[in-house]
Design an enzyme around this catalytic site. Sequence first.
Site, short mmCIF file in Angstrom:
data_model
loop_
_atom_site.label_atom_id
_atom_site.label_comp_id
_atom_site.label_asym_id
_atom_site.label_seq_id
_atom_site.Cartn_x
_atom_site.Cartn_y
_atom_site.Cartn_z
N GLY A 221 -14.98 -12.61 -1.60
CA GLY A 221 -14.95 -11.16 -1.43
C GLY A 221 -13.77 -10.54 -2.15
O GLY A 221 -12.84 -11.23 -2.54
N PRO A 223 -10.30 -8.45 -2.99
CA PRO A 223 -8.98 -8.61 -2.37
C PRO A 223 -8.81 -7.70 -1.17
O PRO A 223 -9.31 -6.58 -1.16
CB PRO A 223 -8.01 -8.19 -3.47
CG PRO A 223 -8.80 -8.20 -4.73
CD PRO A 223 -10.23 -8.02 -4.38
N GLY A 224 -8.12 -8.19 -0.18
CA GLY A 224 -7.76 -7.34 0.95
C GLY A 224 -8.85 -7.15 1.98
O GLY A 224 -8.70 -6.36 2.90
N GLY A 226 -9.86 -9.42 4.07
CA GLY A 226 -9.58 -10.18 5.28
C GLY A 226 -9.98 -11.64 5.24
O GLY A 226 -10.19 -12.25 6.28
N LYS A 227 -10.05 -12.22 4.06
CA LYS A 227 -10.43 -13.63 3.96
C LYS A 227 -9.35 -14.53 4.56
O LYS A 227 -9.63 -15.40 5.37
CB LYS A 227 -10.69 -14.00 2.50
CG LYS A 227 -11.81 -13.21 1.88
CD LYS A 227 -12.02 -13.57 0.42
CE LYS A 227 -10.83 -13.21 -0.45
NZ LYS A 227 -10.57 -11.76 -0.51
N GLU A 445 -7.93 19.91 -13.94
CA GLU A 445 -8.44 19.54 -12.61
C GLU A 445 -9.50 20.54 -12.14
O GLU A 445 -10.49 20.16 -11.54
CB GLU A 445 -7.31 19.45 -11.59
CG GLU A 445 -6.30 18.33 -11.86
CD GLU A 445 -6.92 16.96 -12.01
OE1 GLU A 445 -7.98 16.71 -11.39
OE2 GLU A 445 -6.36 16.14 -12.76
N HIS A 448 -12.77 19.52 -13.62
CA HIS A 448 -13.44 18.44 -12.86
C HIS A 448 -14.11 19.01 -11.62
O HIS A 448 -15.27 18.74 -11.33
CB HIS A 448 -12.42 17.42 -12.36
CG HIS A 448 -11.92 16.48 -13.42
ND1 HIS A 448 -12.75 15.79 -14.24
CD2 HIS A 448 -10.65 16.11 -13.75
CE1 HIS A 448 -12.02 15.03 -15.05
NE2 HIS A 448 -10.74 15.21 -14.77
P1 ADP Z 1 -7.62 -11.26 1.52
O1 ADP Z 1 -7.16 -12.62 1.84
O2 ADP Z 1 -9.11 -11.08 1.68
O3 ADP Z 1 -7.17 -10.74 0.19
P2 ADP Z 1 -6.01 -10.62 3.78
O4 ADP Z 1 -6.70 -11.44 4.79
O5 ADP Z 1 -4.77 -11.18 3.21
O6 ADP Z 1 -7.00 -10.26 2.58
O7 ADP Z 1 -5.75 -9.17 4.39
C1 ADP Z 1 -4.50 -8.57 4.39
C2 ADP Z 1 -4.26 -7.79 5.65
O8 ADP Z 1 -5.17 -6.70 5.74
C3 ADP Z 1 -4.48 -8.58 6.90
O9 ADP Z 1 -3.32 -9.25 7.27
C4 ADP Z 1 -4.86 -7.51 7.93
O10 ADP Z 1 -3.73 -6.88 8.47
C5 ADP Z 1 -5.60 -6.51 7.08
N1 ADP Z 1 -7.04 -6.74 7.13
C6 ADP Z 1 -7.82 -7.10 6.11
N2 ADP Z 1 -9.09 -7.21 6.48
C7 ADP Z 1 -9.14 -6.92 7.79
C8 ADP Z 1 -10.18 -6.87 8.76
N3 ADP Z 1 -11.44 -7.15 8.43
N4 ADP Z 1 -9.86 -6.55 10.03
C9 ADP Z 1 -8.60 -6.26 10.36
N5 ADP Z 1 -7.57 -6.30 9.51
C10 ADP Z 1 -7.82 -6.61 8.24
ZN ZN Z 2 -9.06 14.15 -15.40
#
Ligand code: ADP
Ligand code: ZN
Length: 632
Positions: A221, A223-224, A226-227, A445, A448
Amino acid sequence: METRTKFSIIYFLIVFLGLFALQYYLTTTSQADISYKTFRELVSLNAVKAVSIGEHTIHGLLRTRSELDSLGVDTTAAAYARLKKIYRRFGAERPVRFRTVRVEDRDLLTLLETHQVDYSGAVESNWVENFLLYWILPFLFLAMLWGFLLRRIGPGNPVLSFGRSRAKIFAADMKNRVTFKDVAGIDEAVEEVREIVDFLKNPQKYQRLGGKMPKGVLLVGPPGTGKTLLAKAVAGEAGVPFFSITGSEFVEMFVGVGAARVRDLFAQAKERAPCIVFIDEIDAIGRSRVSGPVMGGHDERENTLNQLLSEMDGFDSSAGVVIMAATNRPEVLDPALLRPGRFDRQIVVDRPDLNGRVAIFKVHMRHLPLADDVDVHLLAAQTPGFAGAEIANVCNEAALLAARKGRSKIHMSDFEEAIERVVAGLEKRTKVINPREREIVAYHESGHALVGYYLPHGEYVAKVSIVPRGIGALGYTLQTPLEDRYLLTREELLDRITSLLGGRAAEEIVFGTISTGAANDIEKATQIVRNMILVYGMSERLPNVSFADTRKNQFLGAPELQKPFSEKTAEWVDQETRQILDNCYQRARNLLLEHRDRLDALARRLLEKEVVERKELEEILGKVGEMEGAQQ
Ligand code: ADP
Ligand code: ZN
Ligand code: MG
């Protein structure tokens, strides 16, 4: 690398200088180079104690001053000036060695005899010295170098442990552990992972029916999303040992280390089964072996990957070791990794939808003091496309903003400001732009916004601003779809392109010239057009044909174009791109010309207030619904 000894070039300089000094000492300090004439002179003066005569050189030892004294020689005499000079340089009480060239000299032996010099022949090589200088010292130097490098790799522990895996075992810290309750908005992924945890807790239940657990589970998935968090939750819930390691930790500078670490990791895991091994960011080692760029370290990565593959084949799933891995670039992974018996189960962890975002907001708001006006659903509606990490960031930012304002509770306005910050980078009120530029930005702007507002399929225009934000962005028009969209029609894409070009069109109409401010817009517009033609098969000339490589994962940015096409087709694609962009630009222009008075009004209001919200926008541009074809 925080706790490890900081490697520094300074150490090498010190060692190097030390060696240099030693060499200087050995060759110069204790050994005077003198001429043959001086040598004879010194012998005549009884100052020479012993010599060894080689084929080309004569080495010798001078008497010290006290030795000469005891022989009754008066070293203060004028004849001894030369000797005194040597004493001054090397010390009068140290045995000073000297060296001179050997010349053809028949009287030499007689001279030595008469002055009672101890002499001997010598094989021509002062091998001790050479041995030391040219063999031992370089080795010492290399050994030191090696030592430094090793210390750099090892996490502060014994120097030779670098082949050991550096997986961290998550201790079951029952207080701070992450559980499934902390993961929100990705329910399907959680469900699948929960099954694995269940299996590890009571394997009989699954094995009874002949079910087999997948050996490897790949979390995929953006980035960010929650993996990593999900994997930690597994660790917290499973109640079995959990080895966690990052892909890049396998691959370090020494050949063979990565493979050794993999071997060691699996040896440990098998010992402690049932357990879970988690490899975060596996793309660091798992990159495709054929398509990866061939650079230094390539072979090393390949070895590591091969070792990983063979280790995964080396045990069966009844062993109770489950391997989890995470990546946000599944398309670069080697196909061998995804074959049955390896990472055969893939769990997609995608960006959350509206309800998912509500749930994630709630998770992160659990411990925040909220004011009554905070509306989670509204916040979720304002953050389409946000991943969990960004939502966490918004909550944190909102808390900081409220604290800065001295509030005891976090208000809706704090959250809204936080969202804006996360969307567009931090506000930079201090940035100075000159009035002329400000005017250009205001019209850009407004262009747009107006175009987006009047187009039948344009995105909802929520807000226009010319407050400079972050790096490079001088203003922005916030256009958010009112709901999550998964499909876009041809008309919607064309309208999107048109409103992207609206900025530049406005500049052209108003100022008769165009600026670089539209670079980003044009890039985005062109990308959409290219995707329409090459990926979605939406163009008139090349309908229903895709040049995208479907093996590649498409949810991350532009799909890669793999299918080769002919010169002729390439030409068509160019023409078609031009055509679509021209049409859209013309449409934007026409709209702006038609509503020139409203464009001026909006730009003026922007220059005055810097920010124009939706309500005011409706006042200036006409209430929605009143306009033919305007936004609902
Ligand atoms: P990934 O590994 O997918 O890049 P992370 O697991 O490192 O992302 O997520 C970073 C932070 O974002 C987590 O520590 C959490 O605080 C928040 N976060 C991300 N996804 C979720 C989720 N599904 N539910 C709650 N918090 C989340
Ligand atoms: Zn523009
Ligand atoms: Mg991660």
